[in-house]
Design a protein around this motif. Structure first.
Motif, PDB file in Angstrom:
ATOM      1  N   PHE A   1       0.834  -1.195   0.000  1.00  0.00           N
ATOM      2  CA  PHE A   1       0.000   0.000   0.000  1.00  0.00           C
ATOM      3  C   PHE A   1       0.873   1.250   0.000  1.00  0.00           C
ATOM      4  CE2 PHE A   1      -3.298  -2.653   2.545  1.00  0.00           C
ATOM      5  CZ  PHE A   1      -3.658  -3.316   1.392  1.00  0.00           C
ATOM      6  N   ASP A   2       2.045   1.165   0.625  1.00  0.00           N
ATOM      7  CA  ASP A   2       2.937   2.316   0.659  1.00  0.00           C
ATOM      8  C   ASP A   2       3.431   2.697  -0.740  1.00  0.00           C
ATOM      9  OD1 ASP A   2       4.724   4.264   2.138  1.00  0.00           O
ATOM     10  OD2 ASP A   2       6.234   3.048   1.125  1.00  0.00           O
ATOM     11  N   GLU A   3       3.768   1.698  -1.559  1.00  0.00           N
ATOM     12  CA  GLU A   3       4.222   2.013  -2.920  1.00  0.00           C
ATOM     13  C   GLU A   3       3.111   2.682  -3.724  1.00  0.00           C
ATOM     14  OE1 GLU A   3       7.823  -1.200  -3.677  1.00  0.00           O
ATOM     15  OE2 GLU A   3       5.948  -1.426  -4.797  1.00  0.00           O
ATOM     16  N   LEU A   4       1.873   2.195  -3.580  1.00  0.00           N
ATOM     17  CA  LEU A   4       0.754   2.829  -4.267  1.00  0.00           C
ATOM     18  C   LEU A   4       0.530   4.249  -3.749  1.00  0.00           C
ATOM     19  CD1 LEU A   4      -1.788  -0.130  -4.413  1.00  0.00           C
ATOM     20  CD2 LEU A   4      -0.288   0.685  -6.238  1.00  0.00           C
ATOM     21  N   LYS A   5       0.667   4.451  -2.450  1.00  0.00           N
ATOM     22  CA  LYS A   5       0.515   5.780  -1.862  1.00  0.00           C
ATOM     23  C   LYS A   5       1.531   6.750  -2.457  1.00  0.00           C
ATOM     24  CE  LYS A   5       1.412   8.254   2.468  1.00  0.00           C
ATOM     25  NZ  LYS A   5       0.462   9.350   2.204  1.00  0.00           N
ATOM     26  N   GLN A   6       2.770   6.291  -2.619  1.00  0.00           N
ATOM     27  CA  GLN A   6       3.802   7.165  -3.178  1.00  0.00           C
ATOM     28  C   GLN A   6       3.427   7.630  -4.588  1.00  0.00           C
ATOM     29  OE1 GLN A   6       7.986   5.868  -2.659  1.00  0.00           O
ATOM     30  NE2 GLN A   6       7.162   4.313  -1.277  1.00  0.00           N
ATOM     31  N   ILE A   7       2.860   6.715  -5.386  1.00  0.00           N
ATOM     32  CA  ILE A   7       2.433   7.094  -6.731  1.00  0.00           C
ATOM     33  C   ILE A   7       1.293   8.103  -6.649  1.00  0.00           C
ATOM     34  CG2 ILE A   7       1.437   6.284  -8.907  1.00  0.00           C
ATOM     35  CD1 ILE A   7       2.778   3.547  -8.313  1.00  0.00           C
ATOM     36  N   LEU A   8       0.278   7.788  -5.861  1.00  0.00           N
ATOM     37  CA  LEU A   8      -0.885   8.667  -5.741  1.00  0.00           C
ATOM     38  C   LEU A   8      -0.473  10.051  -5.259  1.00  0.00           C
ATOM     39  CD1 LEU A   8      -3.261   6.058  -4.100  1.00  0.00           C
ATOM     40  CD2 LEU A   8      -3.616   7.075  -6.345  1.00  0.00           C
ATOM     41  N   ASP A   9       0.416  10.105  -4.304  1.00  0.00           N
ATOM     42  CA  ASP A   9       0.835  11.395  -3.755  1.00  0.00           C
ATOM     43  C   ASP A   9       1.622  12.244  -4.748  1.00  0.00           C
ATOM     44  OD1 ASP A   9      -0.361  10.781  -1.364  1.00  0.00           O
ATOM     45  OD2 ASP A   9       1.499  10.350  -0.276  1.00  0.00           O
ATOM     46  N   GLY A  10       2.240  11.575  -5.734  1.00  0.00           N
ATOM     47  CA  GLY A  10       3.068  12.315  -6.681  1.00  0.00           C
ATOM     48  C   GLY A  10       2.333  12.825  -7.902  1.00  0.00           C
ATOM     49  N   VAL A  11       1.073  12.414  -8.080  1.00  0.00           N
ATOM     50  CA  VAL A  11       0.321  12.790  -9.286  1.00  0.00           C
ATOM     51  C   VAL A  11      -0.483  14.057  -9.018  1.00  0.00           C
ATOM     52  CG1 VAL A  11      -1.486  12.050 -10.907  1.00  0.00           C
ATOM     53  CG2 VAL A  11       0.234  10.419 -10.108  1.00  0.00           C
ATOM     54  N   ARG A  12      -0.360  15.006  -9.927  1.00  0.00           N
ATOM     55  CA  ARG A  12      -1.003  16.313  -9.726  1.00  0.00           C
ATOM     56  C   ARG A  12      -2.520  16.192  -9.705  1.00  0.00           C
ATOM     57  NH1 ARG A  12       3.305  17.702 -13.189  1.00  0.00           N
ATOM     58  NH2 ARG A  12       1.966  17.464 -15.021  1.00  0.00           N
ATOM     59  N   LEU A  13      -3.096  15.484 -10.694  1.00  0.00           N
ATOM     60  CA  LEU A  13      -4.549  15.333 -10.764  1.00  0.00           C
ATOM     61  C   LEU A  13      -4.958  14.076  -9.998  1.00  0.00           C
ATOM     62  CD1 LEU A  13      -5.172  16.391 -14.485  1.00  0.00           C
ATOM     63  CD2 LEU A  13      -5.484  17.740 -12.401  1.00  0.00           C
ATOM     64  N   ASN A  14      -4.651  14.086  -8.727  1.00  0.00           N
ATOM     65  CA  ASN A  14      -4.834  12.928  -7.855  1.00  0.00           C
ATOM     66  C   ASN A  14      -6.282  12.480  -7.761  1.00  0.00           C
ATOM     67  OD1 ASN A  14      -5.474  11.870  -4.969  1.00  0.00           O
ATOM     68  ND2 ASN A  14      -3.281  11.498  -5.211  1.00  0.00           N
ATOM     69  N   ALA A  15      -7.221  13.402  -7.926  1.00  0.00           N
ATOM     70  CA  ALA A  15      -8.645  13.059  -7.807  1.00  0.00           C
ATOM     71  C   ALA A  15      -9.096  12.119  -8.913  1.00  0.00           C
ATOM     72  CB  ALA A  15      -9.495  14.327  -7.821  1.00  0.00           C
ATOM     73  N   GLN A  16      -8.340  12.008 -10.000  1.00  0.00           N
ATOM     74  CA  GLN A  16      -8.701  11.138 -11.109  1.00  0.00           C
ATOM     75  C   GLN A  16      -8.136   9.729 -10.956  1.00  0.00           C
ATOM     76  OE1 GLN A  16      -7.300  13.417 -14.460  1.00  0.00           O
ATOM     77  NE2 GLN A  16      -9.239  14.506 -14.651  1.00  0.00           N
ATOM     78  N   LEU A  17      -7.513   9.462  -9.812  1.00  0.00           N
ATOM     79  CA  LEU A  17      -6.900   8.162  -9.567  1.00  0.00           C
ATOM     80  C   LEU A  17      -7.609   7.419  -8.440  1.00  0.00           C
ATOM     81  CD1 LEU A  17      -3.070   8.968  -9.632  1.00  0.00           C
ATOM     82  CD2 LEU A  17      -4.410   7.865 -11.424  1.00  0.00           C
ATOM     83  N   GLY A  18      -7.564   6.097  -8.521  1.00  0.00           N
ATOM     84  CA  GLY A  18      -8.064   5.240  -7.464  1.00  0.00           C
ATOM     85  C   GLY A  18      -7.255   3.961  -7.437  1.00  0.00           C
ATOM     86  N   VAL A  19      -7.733   2.983  -6.679  1.00  0.00           N
ATOM     87  CA  VAL A  19      -7.045   1.703  -6.532  1.00  0.00           C
ATOM     88  C   VAL A  19      -8.038   0.572  -6.765  1.00  0.00           C
ATOM     89  CG1 VAL A  19      -5.862   0.171  -4.892  1.00  0.00           C
ATOM     90  CG2 VAL A  19      -5.340   2.620  -4.913  1.00  0.00           C
ATOM     91  N   CYS A  20      -7.578  -0.471  -7.440  1.00  0.00           N
ATOM     92  CA  CYS A  20      -8.317  -1.731  -7.552  1.00  0.00           C
ATOM     93  C   CYS A  20      -7.600  -2.755  -6.687  1.00  0.00           C
ATOM     94  CB  CYS A  20      -8.371  -2.204  -9.002  1.00  0.00           C
ATOM     95  SG  CYS A  20      -9.155  -3.817  -9.219  1.00  0.00           S
ATOM     96  N   LEU A  21      -8.298  -3.280  -5.694  1.00  0.00           N
ATOM     97  CA  LEU A  21      -7.716  -4.266  -4.785  1.00  0.00           C
ATOM     98  C   LEU A  21      -7.979  -5.666  -5.330  1.00  0.00           C
ATOM     99  CD1 LEU A  21      -7.759  -4.205  -0.946  1.00  0.00           C
ATOM    100  CD2 LEU A  21      -8.388  -6.300  -2.143  1.00  0.00           C
ATOM    101  N   ASP A  22      -6.915  -6.373  -5.643  1.00  0.00           N
ATOM    102  CA  ASP A  22      -7.023  -7.754  -6.117  1.00  0.00           C
ATOM    103  C   ASP A  22      -6.784  -8.684  -4.937  1.00  0.00           C
ATOM    104  OD1 ASP A  22      -5.995 -10.384  -7.146  1.00  0.00           O
ATOM    105  OD2 ASP A  22      -6.358  -9.438  -9.085  1.00  0.00           O
TER     106      ASP A  22
END
Length: 277
Positions: A155-176
């Motif tokens: 989850f930390d690696e995904l958080k790092q990606i999400l935190d670095g993207v400017r248009l963060n509201a357009q991103l989410g996560v799919c939990l497999d």
């Protein structure tokens, strides 16, 4: 409402996928945007797309999940591979504007020996290039099992990606479920795992679930899906997943090794185990 479906072939068109979903008891589904091992996408038949949109509305479908090809790697050390990923992602998002309000899922990528920090930086760079303010599709980062040099194993690696993207509201996560199990998270201790997700990322970012059993024990980092109840996760645990209060209203999509009759049986089983409406 309980949205449950599976991965369907898009070879016969969009409306055909919708009709197939209804035939097997599904009210959502996933499809590849193009050949999962290739690069070519079929030309869009806008009448076919409109027929699907009408069917989805008439039958109260949940959000659909479009899946990017497996071959994309925006974290590659090869500039040509990164450019191919960038062009494909951008083209897919443009095409999905004809099915607005749905989800686009992709595997974040593999750092191929460069190290996770470099791979994460490259993924952020790619997402910052392709996301635009008017986009009507939510882009999902998939949780990964952690085989090889995959990024998204925590989850930390995904958080790092999400935190670095400017248009963060357009991103989410799919939990497999298979992937997080193989990555070492416990689905038996579901509250604990979801609390960790919430602390790291925020449950509001969790937009879809791939519902799969696993052929491997927890923490194996293998990524081998199994039919529901035929793996190390088990039917009882997956029943708790679909009934968890924090996950209500999300689309659940089966990616189990199955044919259509097999998917129909699994969908019927899961509906019988669901406690809500």
């Amino acid at each position: 409402m309980f949205f449950i479906g599976c991965h369907l072939s898009s070879s016969k068109g969009f409306a055909a996928m919708g009709r197939t979903a209804l035939e097997i008891g599904a009210n959502t589904f996933q499809f590849f945007t193009r050949n999962p091992r290739g690069s070519q996408a079929k030309s869009l038949d806008l009448q076919d797309v409109q027929a699907l949109r009408t069917l989805l509305k008439e039958h109260h479908f949940g959000p659909l999940i479009a899946h990017a090809p497996y071959t994309l790697n925006p974290a590659s050390a090869d500039p040509k591979t990164r450019d191919f990923a960038l062009q494909t992602l951008a083209d897919d998002l443009q095409r999905l504007e004809h099915l607005p309000g749905n989800l686009y899922n992709f595997h974040p990528g593999s750092h191929v020996g460069q190290g996770a920090p470099t791979g994460i930086r490259l993924i952020i760079q790619a997402l910052n290039e392709i996301l635009t303010p008017g986009l009507h599709t939510t882009v999902l980062l998939e949780t990964m099992a952690g085989k090889g040099s995959e990024i998204g194993r925590s989850f930390d690696e995904l958080k790092q990606i999400l935190d670095g993207v400017r248009l963060n509201a357009q991103l989410g996560v799919c939990l497999d479920t298979c992937h997080v199990h193989d990555a070492g998270y416990s689905l038996e201790a579901l509250d604990q795992t979801l609390n960790e997700f919430d602390k790291q990322i925020g449950l509001k970012k969790l937009r879809a679930v791939h519902l799969n059993d696993s052929l491997n024990p927890r923490g194996a980092h293998k990524d081998r899906h199994a039919p529901i109840g035929q793996g190390h996760i088990g039917t009882d645990t997956l029943a708790r997943v679909i009934n968890h209060p924090a996950l209500q209203g999300l689309p659940f999509c089966l990616e189990t090794p199955n044919d259509l009759p097999g998917y129909a049986r699994e969908i019927a089983l899961l509906r019988s185990l669901y406690h809500g409406k």
